[in-house]
Enzyme design. Structure first.
Site, PDB file in Angstrom:
ATOM      1  N   CYS A  69       0.802  -1.318  -0.188  1.00  0.00           N
ATOM      2  CA  CYS A  69      -0.081  -0.134  -0.036  1.00  0.00           C
ATOM      3  C   CYS A  69       1.054   0.899   0.124  1.00  0.00           C
ATOM      4  O   CYS A  69       0.389   2.711   0.545  1.00  0.00           O
ATOM      5  CB  CYS A  69      -0.798  -0.076   0.905  1.00  0.00           C
ATOM      6  SG  CYS A  69      -2.488  -1.142   1.109  1.00  0.00           S
ATOM      7  N   ASN A  70       1.848   1.323  -0.492  1.00  0.00           N
ATOM      8  CA  ASN A  70       2.887   2.374  -1.011  1.00  0.00           C
ATOM      9  C   ASN A  70       3.095   2.269  -2.465  1.00  0.00           C
ATOM     10  O   ASN A  70       4.732   1.801  -2.499  1.00  0.00           O
ATOM     11  CB  ASN A  70       3.687   2.278   0.527  1.00  0.00           C
ATOM     12  CG  ASN A  70       5.016   3.086   0.950  1.00  0.00           C
ATOM     13  OD1 ASN A  70       5.245   4.416  -0.274  1.00  0.00           O
ATOM     14  ND2 ASN A  70       5.706   3.759   1.783  1.00  0.00           N
TER      15      ASN A  70
END
EC number: 2.8.1.9
Length: 1118
Positions: A579-580
């Site tokens: 999620c980055n």
């Protein structure tokens, strides 16, 4: 004892044998101790590595000198392989002393408070920390022994109603060293909710800027949407860079570290971001000038508010950012670097021109800068020190810290920011002192109560106190940080040391593991200084090891492959982008255009597209915490060494080149277009494959299996006809949920309790389950359902398979004649869409069928079948089983499912029309099944074991795994067609009728489409659907894995109509097919020579497309 005493002569007495033995043991122990000290010294003076995103060099081993070398001459591959294997073996056997900071008592902690971790490796602390069982027992004891009610209720609670909340607030502030006089603790649903609260309440305006490090979680990136909606002038992703040396340092100095912050630059990650910053600076300068001029007259404006966000520790790589950046941004000691084109676009404004300085650096937009600190990852081991780095906002989630409770987080906010910056736009229950329903009037409660909407998670507050007590029992956060860091450093060292046979690195490490790979404290300090110079703004490395695996040829191993094999051995890792996306793109060298192209090609979060265009789309992350052990790190390293360290040149590269050449030669010669590449490089499998161009040893068809309903149990007939998409009615039906997604055995194990079979005589699908009356469903009749045939070709894959197609799904009753009705609908089948219609029972309608399956599975669902086409080949076969009663036999079937992203019925002849994931038929060798069962230690009956793989055809009499080299299968011999009692009639050609009368089946050719890739569904019991462990997939992974694929069995397809191999050998052009199969040419039957080529196989009738147990099978090798 002094030296003189040691040199004194011994008394002239005879030493006993026991004393002499003790003396010898003492001398031996001293010798071993000295060797250990020398070995540790050698390790301590290993060559330092550099901090970058490449693979780290291996640490020299003290035993490496024992490895024979030949420096005088170049080393051959075999020599390199032998040395590499010996080095790694010696390193694995060498006992390692516990590194500094490691807590050996962790084993007792795991045995007492983390018993569920026994036999498992949990390496996903960055995702969620496992909670202590003792801590949870304390929380449950407290909740069970006292009455806890809604804090908003006055009666019965008195002054103690908010005691638990107040205690949790104070403990949270103390954890982050935040002075209660300057900070408030607001409870939220988690770190994401806290970030959203800041974004919604921040006073965005025309001159505002939202700047954030590229290395940020998606929950931080989401604030830019709120900023843009609030009218912010700029949202920009930036990276930290070193500022050029200047004569004058800006005043105001950064707190928490002096002027260190003045050496940093914020470098925009894109030209639009740089242009936006330049424009925002001009707008902010004008707003500040207007505010200053109007302040004397009491007029209007105020300086614009800006927000800068960064993580204290990256959830992607574990890199820790310098907390002094907080004060540097707040005091304007950080500048941003203007690009050439952005300088031109921003140079028109006087403010922007005045703000520019030498070296292309510019001051941040004027106004009040606030700093948002994402501490969610860091709080697990190193919470922020808000006294030293007074961030305006800091967010966290408690489950990241000590595992429980979930759904509870906190926003730590400075009181001056809460009162003078944030602006509440929504109020919920419990946040107001008074509100009116008939007028727009309300008054918020002061302090945190005015910001916590609704009833707080009051049952979670005792867990906060218990969790922090648990951390204190371990020695506090410093002890947790050093312990987890020692485990991560151990894994980083082991992965960095792995090499392939040719010396190529096995792992590419991401992050900053320079200090983590050093042994001595002094070297760690030097490493910290070096890494600070190389990575501006980076202060260290957290307990995370982010990596990708590389093959000996430099190609990347997909992270999904690593995750699946790790899961089979109970090793819990995290894979993907975490999620980055910013940190992921920077580490992997992916541009924004690359990521957009990957998404357009099908890559999504949690998807399986782990390598695209030869480049990885994510990484593997191992993160550690308070209950991690050195054994965990060793197990992860052992996993990598077992499956991905190549100790010898792989035969696959040479085999691939040979197969490619054979493929090109076959195409030029007009031969078979498919050359099946071996999926295993094992010696046994390679020996079983005959040389190219030769016929493989023959066998016989031992078993037939048909699975009418996808993921349900099938049946094994003695003989069965072929349709245009495999065995007739195989996977023609599926169960779907209310969203249009097919039910899979992985999520619905009860599917294995449903047995489906086909009664061709009665033209029924019969479904049975324990405790239920058998369900009978009429086979579909010929003709388009519910409208014209054109409607069946309107499935749109771009809709994701959710939208109805061609009409609504009516719930009317259907008669026993088998009319499906209900209209057409597109559903999702794995990654594709299919055009389907509802299936009705023989005596009722759709509702009766849905209710039957709902009772068995316990979930609402409905049965759908493939959409039909007028004049389909299945319908012609169905005519052979009409009520007239003839010996032929046949059955109707539906058609029209797309194999991938297209319209089901729209695809012309040759398109798959079943719910099979890939291929039309699956063939497995009986000897291969027996060999795998023996290797994996299976005690199941052979028939049950075979059903784990859901084969359509089981071939006996061939060597194990020889099927992987087949390109064609020729079936011939006696055909066991149904007798006249089974019903059915239909037209047949003269030659077909003669073959049927003689009890012979004309030869049939099937073409290999490639190996079948296996997943963990073969680990489920075929009779119960429940997972029984990692076998047999774990065993297959050891010798049947190639390039990320674990294969077993071969997929077959029929040659499509209109091609020479698709038609029955009695049809025109079949002589070529017979020559390829080694058969004698036969003349065409009377009347067949004048038939259109695309219709001859259809006209030849059911006997031309039958398979039966006992038929001879003759494989053909390319």
């Amino acid at each position: 004892m002094d030296t003189q005493a040691c040199s004194a002569p011994l008394p002239a007495v005879a030493l006993s044998a026991d004393v002499a033995l003790l003396l010898l043991l003492f001398l031996a122990a001293c010798s071993v101790l000295m060797k250990g000290l020398l070995a540790r010294r050698t390790l301590g003076h290993s060559k330092p590595a550099e901090c970058d995103t490449s693979a780290l060099p291996p640490l020299p081993h003290p035993a490496a000198a024992c490895v024979p070398t030949a420096a005088a001459r170049p080393k051959q591959p075999a020599q390199l392989q032998q040395e590499q294997a010996q080095k790694q073996l010696l390193q694995a056997e060498q006992p390692q002393a516990a590194p500094a900071g490691y807590r050996p008592e962790v084993e007792r902690l795991r045995a007492e408070e983390f018993r569920r971790l026994e036999g498992k490796v949990y390496a996903d602390y960055a995702g969620a920390a496992p909670h202590s069982e003792k801590m949870l027992a304390e929380v449950l004891q407290e909740l069970s022994s006292s009455l806890h009610g809604n804090p908003h209720s006055e009666a019965g609670w008195g002054e103690s109603r908010s005691a638990d909340a107040d205690a949790a607030r104070l403990l949270t502030l103390r954890m982050c060293n935040a002075d209660p006089a300057h900070y408030e603790c607001l409870f939220t649903a988690g770190a994401t909710a806290a970030l959203k609260l800041v974004g919604e309440s921040f006073p965005w305006g025309p001159g505002s800027t939202f700047a954030y490090l590229r290395d940020n979680h998606n929950s931080v990136l989401g604030i830019r949407q709120l900023a843009a909606a609030g009218g912010a002038a700029c949202t920009a992703a930036v990276e930290l860079a070193a500022a050029p040396a200047r004569r004058d340092e800006p005043g105001g100095g950064g707190g928490g570290g002096g002027g260190g912050g003045s050496s940093w630059l914020l470098r925009p990650c894109s030209t639009p971001a740089a242009a936006g910053l330049a424009a925002a600076a001009a707008t902010a300068e004008a707003a500040c000038s207007g505010s200053s001029s109007s302040s004397g007259g009491g007029g209007g404006g105020e300086p614009p508010h800006h927000l800068f966000a960064f993580p204290l520790e990256s959830n992607f790589s574990g890199v820790r950012y310098d907390p002094r950046l907080v004060s540097a941004v707040q005091h304007g000691a950080v500048q941003w670097e203007a690009l050439a084109d952005s300088q031109a676009s921003g140079g028109g404004g006087d403010g922007a021109a005045a703000a520019s300085v030498a070296g292309g650096a510019r001051a941040l937009p004027a106004g009040r800068w606030r700093v948002l600190l994402d501490a969610a990852k860091a709080c697990a081991s190193t919470p922020p020190d808000l006294a030293a780095c007074p961030a305006d906002f800091a967010v966290l989630s408690y489950y990241k810290v000590f595992g429980y409770p979930t759904g509870l987080g906190a926003l730590l906010v400075r009181k001056d920011a809460l009162q003078g910056c944030l602006r509440r736009r929504y109020f919920g229950g419990g946040t107001v002192e008074v509100s009116l329903a008939d007028e727009s009037f309300h008054s918020l409660r002061p302090g945190p109560a005015g910001w916590e909407d609704g009833t707080p998670a009051f049952l979670g507050f005792p867990a906060v106190a218990a969790g922090l007590r648990f951390i204190e029992r371990l020695g506090g956060f410093p002890a947790v940080a050093t312990h987890a860091g020692a485990v991560a450093a151990s894994l980083a060292r082991q992965l960095a040391a792995l090499r392939h046979w040719n010396g190529a690195p096995v792992c590419a490490l991401y992050g900053c593991h320079l200090a983590a790979t050093q042994q001595q404290a002094q070297q760690q300090q030097q490493a910290q200084q070096q890494q600070a110079q190389r990575r501006p703004g980076v202060s260290g490395q957290g307990p995370v090891v982010a990596f990708n695996l590389l093959r000996a040829d430099g190609s990347c191993v997909g992270y999904r492959e690593v995750e699946k094999l790790a899961s089979l051995q109970s090793i819990h890792l995290r894979t993907g982008c975490m999620c980055n996306p910013g940190a992921c793109a920077a580490a992997l060298g992916l541009s924004a255009a690359d990521m957009r192209a990957n998404h357009a090609a099908g890559h999504v979060c949690w998807g399986d597209s782990d390598v695209m265009n030869g480049r990885p789309t994510g990484i593997v992350r191992a993160s550690f915490g308070y209950a991690s052990s050195l054994a965990d790190a060793a197990d992860v390293a052992a996993l990598v060494q077992r499956y991905w360290v190549e100790t010898e040149p792989q035969q696959e590269e040479r085999a691939a080149a040979a197969h490619a050449a054979a493929h090109a030669a076959a195409q030029q010669a007009g031969g078979p277009a498919m050359v099946l590449q071996a999926a295993s490089s094992g010696a046994a499998a390679a020996a079983a494959v005959p040389p190219a161009g030769q016929a493989a040893s023959g066998g016989r068809l031992e078993a037939l299996w048909v699975y009418p309903i996808k993921s349900c149990r099938g049946f094994s007939p003695a003989a069965w006809p072929l349709g245009p998409a495999g065995l007739l009615h195989d996977r023609q039906w599926a169960l779907v949920d209310s969203g249009g997604a097919t039910l899979r055995l992985k999520r619905h194990p009860r599917l294995a309790s449903i047995a489906a079979s086909i009664d061709l005589q009665r033209r029924l699908l019969v479904v049975e389950a324990a405790g239920q009356k058998p369900l009978e469903i009429a086979l579909p009749a010929d003709g388009p359902p519910g409208g014209s045939s054109d409607a069946s070709s309107s499935s749109d894959s771009s809709s994701g398979g959710d939208a109805p197609v061609g009409g609504s799904s009516a719930e009317g009753d259907d008669g026993a004649g088998g009319t499906a009705g209900g209209g057409l609908q597109a559903i999702k089948v794995c990654a594709r869409s299919a055009c389907v219609e509802h299936a009705a029972s023989a005596s009722g309608g759709h509702a009766e069928v849905a209710a039957w399956f709902g009772r068995v599975l316990g979930v609402p669902c409905r049965l759908v079948q493939q959409a039909r086409q007028a004049g389909s080949e299945e319908a012609r076969l169905l005519q052979g089983f009409g009520s007239g009663g003839s010996s032929g036999g046949g059955s109707g079937a539906s058609s029209g499912a797309s194999s991938g992203g297209g319209a089901a019925a729209a695809a012309g002849p040759g398109s798959p029309r079943s719910f099979a994931n890939e291929g039309e038929l699956l063939v497995v060798g009986a000897s291969s099944l027996a060999d795998l069962a023996q290797r994996s230690g299976s005690s199941e009956p052979p028939t049950v074991f075979a059903q784990r793989f859901r084969p359509n055809l089981v071939i006996g009499g061939t060597p194990p795994y020889s099927e992987e080299g087949w390109t064609q299968l020729c079936f011939s011999g006696a055909a066991q067609h149904p007798s006249s009692s089974s019903g059915g009639s239909g037209s047949r050609s003269t030659s077909a009728a003669a073959a049927a009368a003689a009890g012979l089946s004309p030869p049939l050719l099937l073409e290999a489409a490639g190996p079948c890739t296996r997943c963990d569904m073969i680990c489920a019991d075929p009779l119960t659907g429940c997972r029984t462990g990692p076998e047999p997939l774990l065993t297959l992974a050891g010798y049947r894995r190639s390039r990320g694929r674990i294969t077993f069995g071969v997929l077959l397809n029929r040659r499509q109509r209109g091609t020479q191999a698709a038609r029955h050998p009695a049809a025109a052009g079949a002589a070529v097919g017979r020559q390829q199969a080694g058969l004698a040419a036969q003349p065409l039957a009377a009347g067949e020579a004048n038939q259109p080529q695309g219709e001859r196989a259809v006209a030849s009738g059911p006997p031309a497309a039958w398979l039966s147990v006992g038929m001879a099978v003759r494989p053909q090798q390319a």
